[in-house]
Design a protein around this motif. Structure first.
Motif, PDB file in Angstrom:
ATOM      1  N   THR A 224       7.210   1.562  98.097  1.00 33.06           N
ATOM      2  CA  THR A 224       7.199   0.813  96.843  1.00 33.06           C
ATOM      3  C   THR A 224       8.617   0.705  96.273  1.00 33.06           C
ATOM      4  O   THR A 224       9.051  -0.373  95.862  1.00 33.06           O
TER       5      THR A 224
ATOM      6  N   VAL B 248       8.143   7.054  86.714  1.00 32.79           N
ATOM      7  CA  VAL B 248       7.982   5.651  86.313  1.00 32.79           C
ATOM      8  C   VAL B 248       8.801   4.818  87.305  1.00 32.79           C
ATOM      9  O   VAL B 248      10.010   5.063  87.472  1.00 32.79           O
ATOM     10  N   LEU B 249       8.135   3.889  87.975  1.00 30.26           N
ATOM     11  CA  LEU B 249       8.761   3.162  89.077  1.00 30.26           C
ATOM     12  C   LEU B 249      10.104   2.528  88.692  1.00 30.26           C
ATOM     13  O   LEU B 249      11.117   2.722  89.385  1.00 30.26           O
TER      14      LEU B 249
ATOM     15  N   PRO C 267       8.862  12.640 100.807  1.00 30.41           N
ATOM     16  CA  PRO C 267       7.592  13.054 101.393  1.00 30.41           C
ATOM     17  C   PRO C 267       6.644  11.869 101.391  1.00 30.41           C
ATOM     18  O   PRO C 267       6.692  11.039 100.468  1.00 30.41           O
TER      19      PRO C 267
END
Ligand code: ADP
Ligand code: 5GP
Length: 211
Positions: free
Chosen positions: A28, A178-179, A21
């Motif tokens: 990122t 958490v990326l 979405p």
């Protein structure tokens, strides 16, 4: 739902599709993933939406007019296309061919409608759905991006709730909380997929064991 026609294109040995979405952090995550996975190459889409300030034409998107897009559709230039948030988006055959001829694996950042079309054509592809940790965080991230009005944010959240209903269609769900963890999870999925003979780059091959 308005979707494009699926047309003939040479079958890639492997294709990776990542959907999410809007605001879930796909851009990122894709950026981090491309730095760590040199085998992947981002498939640059065509779109009729205007460029955002930080975007580079030909790198983030091929920005075209609605007339140019329609002309490409008529010439069957796309392997998939769809209308997303009121704009046209499509993946061109030429873009896929460019990546495959360079010996890389295409990474498609496309919406669920596009993923559905690609899956019909190449069911052996790898389909990953990136999810936000919560609806509250999704809203925060959409606002943080700073390019949308309140009304647009509300509409994107509504759209996102619809999109996740297509989640069954994907091979993997990854939560982007958490990326680094999200990126590492996707890397683990890629690693695992590379070892499966029925799908991915090993499809149709026999084991090659040195003497
Ligand atoms: P998308 O491409 O899915 O619309 P973006 O990658 O532009 O989303 O991310 C939306 C916003 O959320 C950006 O401000 C980005 O910096 C932020 N963001 C993305 N992933 C994370 C994360 N794991 N933790 C915190 N913020 C994130
Ligand atoms: P954005 O405009 O925020 O970059 O992207 C909006 C949505 O369009 C995202 O869900 C993105 O994945 C999707 N999208 C980008 N390129 C394509 C494409 O070529 N085809 C389809 N079907 N969706 C795309």
């Amino acid at each position: 739902m308005q979707v494009g026609r699926v047309v003939a294109v040479p079958s890639p040995s492997w294709i990776v599709v990542l959907s999410a979405p809007s605001g879930a952090g796909k851009t990122t995550v894709v950026r981090a993933l491309l730095e760590r996975e040199p085998q992947l190459q981002f498939a640059v889409s065509h779109t009729t939406r205007p460029p955002r300030p930080h975007e580079t034409p030909g790198q983030d998107y091929y920005f075209v007019t609605p007339e140019e897009f329609r002309d490409l559709v008529e010439r069957e230039a796309f392997v998939e296309w769809a209308v997303v948030h009121g704009h046209f988006y499509g993946t061109s055959q030429a873009e896929l061919r460019r990546i495959l001829e360079g010996g890389k694996t295409p990474l498609l950042d496309i919406d669920v409608q596009g993923a559905y079309q690609i899956q019909k054509r190449w069911p052996h592809g790898l389909f990953i759905l990136l999810l936000p940790p919560s609806w509250t965080v999704l809203e925060q991230r959409l606002r943080q991006r700073g390019d949308l009005t309140d009304e647009q944010v509300r509409r994107r959240i509504g759209q996102a709730r619809q999109e996740v209903r297509w989640g069954w269609m994907y091979d993997y769900w990854v939560v982007n909380d958490v990326l680094d963890e999200a990126v590492e999870t996707i890397e683990a999925i890629l690693w695992s997929h590379r070892h499966r003979p029925g799908v991915g780059p090993m499809r149709g091959r026999v084991p090659e064991i040195p003497e």
